[in-house]
Motif scaffolding. Structure first.
Motif, PDB file in Angstrom:
ATOM      1  N   ARG A   1      -3.057 -66.115  17.219  1.00 48.41           N
ATOM      2  CA  ARG A   1      -4.171 -65.239  16.798  1.00 48.41           C
ATOM      3  C   ARG A   1      -5.080 -65.008  18.005  1.00 48.41           C
ATOM      4  NH1 ARG A   1      -5.935 -66.577  10.658  1.00 48.41           N
ATOM      5  NH2 ARG A   1      -7.180 -64.749  11.145  1.00 48.41           N
ATOM      6  N   VAL A   2      -4.977 -63.816  18.573  1.00 45.34           N
ATOM      7  CA  VAL A   2      -5.730 -63.471  19.776  1.00 45.34           C
ATOM      8  C   VAL A   2      -7.138 -63.056  19.366  1.00 45.34           C
ATOM      9  CG1 VAL A   2      -5.800 -62.015  21.821  1.00 45.34           C
ATOM     10  CG2 VAL A   2      -3.599 -62.723  20.873  1.00 45.34           C
ATOM     11  N   SER A   3      -8.138 -63.656  19.992  1.00 46.42           N
ATOM     12  CA  SER A   3      -9.519 -63.317  19.684  1.00 46.42           C
ATOM     13  C   SER A   3      -9.922 -62.038  20.407  1.00 46.42           C
ATOM     14  CB  SER A   3     -10.455 -64.466  20.095  1.00 46.42           C
ATOM     15  OG  SER A   3     -10.451 -64.604  21.508  1.00 46.42           O
ATOM     16  N   LEU A   4     -11.026 -61.435  19.980  1.00 45.15           N
ATOM     17  CA  LEU A   4     -11.522 -60.222  20.625  1.00 45.15           C
ATOM     18  C   LEU A   4     -11.934 -60.499  22.065  1.00 45.15           C
ATOM     19  CD1 LEU A   4     -13.656 -58.715  17.716  1.00 45.15           C
ATOM     20  CD2 LEU A   4     -11.312 -58.166  18.380  1.00 45.15           C
ATOM     21  N   ALA A   5     -12.461 -61.686  22.288  1.00 43.99           N
ATOM     22  CA  ALA A   5     -12.852 -62.028  23.661  1.00 43.99           C
ATOM     23  C   ALA A   5     -11.621 -62.113  24.562  1.00 43.99           C
ATOM     24  CB  ALA A   5     -13.618 -63.350  23.673  1.00 43.99           C
ATOM     25  N   GLN A   6     -10.525 -62.676  24.023  1.00 43.68           N
ATOM     26  CA  GLN A   6      -9.294 -62.738  24.812  1.00 43.68           C
ATOM     27  C   GLN A   6      -8.746 -61.350  25.105  1.00 43.68           C
ATOM     28  OE1 GLN A   6      -7.190 -65.345  22.107  1.00 43.68           O
ATOM     29  NE2 GLN A   6      -7.289 -67.048  23.560  1.00 43.68           N
ATOM     30  N   LYS A   7      -8.817 -60.460  24.111  1.00 42.37           N
ATOM     31  CA  LYS A   7      -8.369 -59.088  24.332  1.00 42.37           C
ATOM     32  C   LYS A   7      -9.210 -58.404  25.407  1.00 42.37           C
ATOM     33  CE  LYS A   7      -6.130 -57.681  20.020  1.00 42.37           C
ATOM     34  NZ  LYS A   7      -6.116 -56.663  18.951  1.00 42.37           N
ATOM     35  N   ARG A   8     -10.502 -58.674  25.376  1.00 40.36           N
ATOM     36  CA  ARG A   8     -11.371 -58.021  26.361  1.00 40.36           C
ATOM     37  C   ARG A   8     -11.066 -58.531  27.764  1.00 40.36           C
ATOM     38  NH1 ARG A   8     -17.805 -57.866  25.363  1.00 40.36           N
ATOM     39  NH2 ARG A   8     -17.026 -56.783  23.510  1.00 40.36           N
ATOM     40  N   ARG A   9     -10.696 -59.823  27.865  1.00 39.05           N
ATOM     41  CA  ARG A   9     -10.365 -60.352  29.188  1.00 39.05           C
ATOM     42  C   ARG A   9      -9.068 -59.735  29.706  1.00 39.05           C
ATOM     43  NH1 ARG A   9     -12.302 -65.393  27.080  1.00 39.05           N
ATOM     44  NH2 ARG A   9     -10.157 -66.018  26.577  1.00 39.05           N
ATOM     45  N   VAL A  10      -8.100 -59.515  28.780  1.00 37.41           N
ATOM     46  CA  VAL A  10      -6.835 -58.913  29.199  1.00 37.41           C
ATOM     47  C   VAL A  10      -7.047 -57.469  29.624  1.00 37.41           C
ATOM     48  CG1 VAL A  10      -4.545 -58.233  28.410  1.00 37.41           C
ATOM     49  CG2 VAL A  10      -5.468 -60.455  27.772  1.00 37.41           C
ATOM     50  N   LYS A  11      -7.837 -56.736  28.841  1.00 37.59           N
ATOM     51  CA  LYS A  11      -8.114 -55.334  29.156  1.00 37.59           C
ATOM     52  C   LYS A  11      -9.616 -55.101  29.015  1.00 37.59           C
ATOM     53  CE  LYS A  11      -7.012 -50.586  27.837  1.00 37.59           C
ATOM     54  NZ  LYS A  11      -6.316 -49.698  26.852  1.00 37.59           N
ATOM     55  N   PRO A  12     -10.331 -55.163  30.111  1.00 36.10           N
ATOM     56  CA  PRO A  12     -11.795 -54.990  30.041  1.00 36.10           C
ATOM     57  C   PRO A  12     -12.168 -53.641  29.444  1.00 36.10           C
ATOM     58  CG  PRO A  12     -11.107 -55.836  32.177  1.00 36.10           C
ATOM     59  CD  PRO A  12      -9.860 -55.432  31.468  1.00 36.10           C
ATOM     60  N   CYS A  13     -13.330 -53.629  28.810  1.00 36.95           N
ATOM     61  CA  CYS A  13     -13.790 -52.408  28.145  1.00 36.95           C
ATOM     62  C   CYS A  13     -14.284 -51.397  29.184  1.00 36.95           C
ATOM     63  CB  CYS A  13     -14.924 -52.728  27.179  1.00 36.95           C
ATOM     64  SG  CYS A  13     -14.430 -53.802  25.818  1.00 36.95           S
ATOM     65  N   ALA A  14     -13.764 -50.200  29.047  1.00 35.90           N
ATOM     66  CA  ALA A  14     -14.294 -49.077  29.822  1.00 35.90           C
ATOM     67  C   ALA A  14     -15.302 -48.336  28.951  1.00 35.90           C
ATOM     68  CB  ALA A  14     -13.163 -48.160  30.250  1.00 35.90           C
ATOM     69  N   LYS A  15     -16.072 -47.429  29.566  1.00 33.74           N
ATOM     70  CA  LYS A  15     -17.098 -46.721  28.802  1.00 33.74           C
ATOM     71  C   LYS A  15     -16.503 -45.963  27.624  1.00 33.74           C
ATOM     72  CE  LYS A  15     -20.561 -46.200  32.466  1.00 33.74           C
ATOM     73  NZ  LYS A  15     -21.381 -45.246  33.263  1.00 33.74           N
ATOM     74  N   ALA A  16     -15.308 -45.410  27.807  1.00 32.83           N
ATOM     75  CA  ALA A  16     -14.703 -44.634  26.722  1.00 32.83           C
ATOM     76  C   ALA A  16     -14.173 -45.524  25.603  1.00 32.83           C
ATOM     77  CB  ALA A  16     -13.573 -43.769  27.272  1.00 32.83           C
ATOM     78  N   ASP A  17     -14.070 -46.827  25.851  1.00 34.15           N
ATOM     79  CA  ASP A  17     -13.511 -47.734  24.841  1.00 34.15           C
ATOM     80  C   ASP A  17     -14.536 -48.184  23.815  1.00 34.15           C
ATOM     81  OD1 ASP A  17     -10.997 -47.657  26.003  1.00 34.15           O
ATOM     82  OD2 ASP A  17     -11.463 -49.299  27.376  1.00 34.15           O
ATOM     83  N   TYR A  18     -15.838 -48.097  24.166  1.00 32.74           N
ATOM     84  CA  TYR A  18     -16.862 -48.572  23.249  1.00 32.74           C
ATOM     85  C   TYR A  18     -16.904 -47.687  22.008  1.00 32.74           C
ATOM     86  CZ  TYR A  18     -18.457 -51.756  26.858  1.00 32.74           C
ATOM     87  OH  TYR A  18     -18.516 -52.759  27.799  1.00 32.74           O
ATOM     88  N   GLY A  19     -16.788 -48.351  20.876  1.00 32.22           N
ATOM     89  CA  GLY A  19     -16.721 -47.625  19.604  1.00 32.22           C
ATOM     90  C   GLY A  19     -15.304 -47.269  19.215  1.00 32.22           C
ATOM     91  N   GLN A  20     -14.331 -47.462  20.123  1.00 33.44           N
ATOM     92  CA  GLN A  20     -12.939 -47.132  19.849  1.00 33.44           C
ATOM     93  C   GLN A  20     -12.100 -48.398  19.646  1.00 33.44           C
ATOM     94  OE1 GLN A  20     -12.142 -43.929  19.399  1.00 33.44           O
ATOM     95  NE2 GLN A  20     -14.277 -43.412  19.896  1.00 33.44           N
ATOM     96  N   ARG A  21     -12.359 -49.408  20.448  1.00 31.66           N
ATOM     97  CA  ARG A  21     -11.625 -50.668  20.329  1.00 31.66           C
ATOM     98  C   ARG A  21     -12.502 -51.697  19.614  1.00 31.66           C
ATOM     99  NH1 ARG A  21     -10.227 -51.801  26.416  1.00 31.66           N
ATOM    100  NH2 ARG A  21      -9.864 -53.885  25.541  1.00 31.66           N
TER     101      ARG A  21
END
Length: 208
Positions: free
Chosen positions: A168-188
């Motif tokens: 079970r991958v946490s949201l923090a782990q996902k963010r470390r794998v693929k950092p949030c870009a400006k276009a990702d906010y509100g999408q991921r």
């Protein structure tokens, strides 16, 4: 008189049911009972018919006779196995979700149903569909098995336990794998709008 009755009862109990009973007074003045006729003073004793009843069958015997083991299923499948996930597969899901599918050869017979077992426990009611959706599975190693039940809920076929591993991958782990870009906010999901950095204010004064 009482001794006479006791002696008569003991004698009758010891003699076969069809024998005749005779009584006489011996030389010492004692009354004697016997099944042999004695010439002289022997008197035939009328024996009333017995009142013995047949022993009823025991409860254990009747129960064992009435309770028959359930009949074995008549139909057998040549093959039953899990398609998804593959043996020893690793599943990555934030919510612990996964899809399980099974197949049989020949296809599922009329009135038969599939039942999925997770770590030896049923995941729900048996169904004709071989596709199962599972959710909120704890992280770690688990075992899956699938059964086919007939109309009388007898197990016709069952697979061996097949292991899989849930990560079970946490949201923090996902963010470390693929950092949030400006276009990702509100999408991921791991990039909420509330965490979106503020736009930098321009240092150039507007031209009037």
């Amino acid at each position: 008189m009482i001794r006479w009755l006791v002696a008569l009862g003991l004698t009758l109990a010891a003699l076969p049911g069809a024998a005749q009973v005779y009584t006489y007074i011996d030389a010492q003045g004692n009354r004697v009972f016997t099944d042999q006729p004695r010439p002289g003073n022997a008197t035939k004793v009328e024996v009333p018919p017995g009142n013995r009843m047949a022993t009823p069958p025991s409860a254990t015997t009747s129960t064992a006779t009435s309770e028959k083991p359930p009949a074995e299923p008549l139909f057998r499948y040549e093959m039953l196995r899990l398609l998804i996930p593959e043996p020893d597969a690793t599943i990555r899901s934030t919510a612990g979700e996964m899809i399980v599918t099974a197949t049989s050869e020949p296809g599922l017979q009329k009135g038969h149903r599939y039942r999925l077992l997770l770590d030896g426990k049923s995941t729900g009611e048996p169904r004709p569909s071989p596709v199962f959706a599972l959710e909120n599975i704890d992280r770690g190693t688990h075992h899956l098995a699938v059964e086919i039940l007939d109309e009388q809920d007898r197990i016709v076929e069952r697979t061996a336990n097949q292991p899989f591993h849930m990560q079970r991958v946490s949201l923090a782990q996902k963010r470390r794998v693929k950092p949030c870009a400006k276009a990702d906010y509100g999408q991921r999901p791991e990039c909420p709008l509330s965490d979106k950095p503020k736009e930098e204010e321009s240092s150039i004064l507007p031209f009037f």
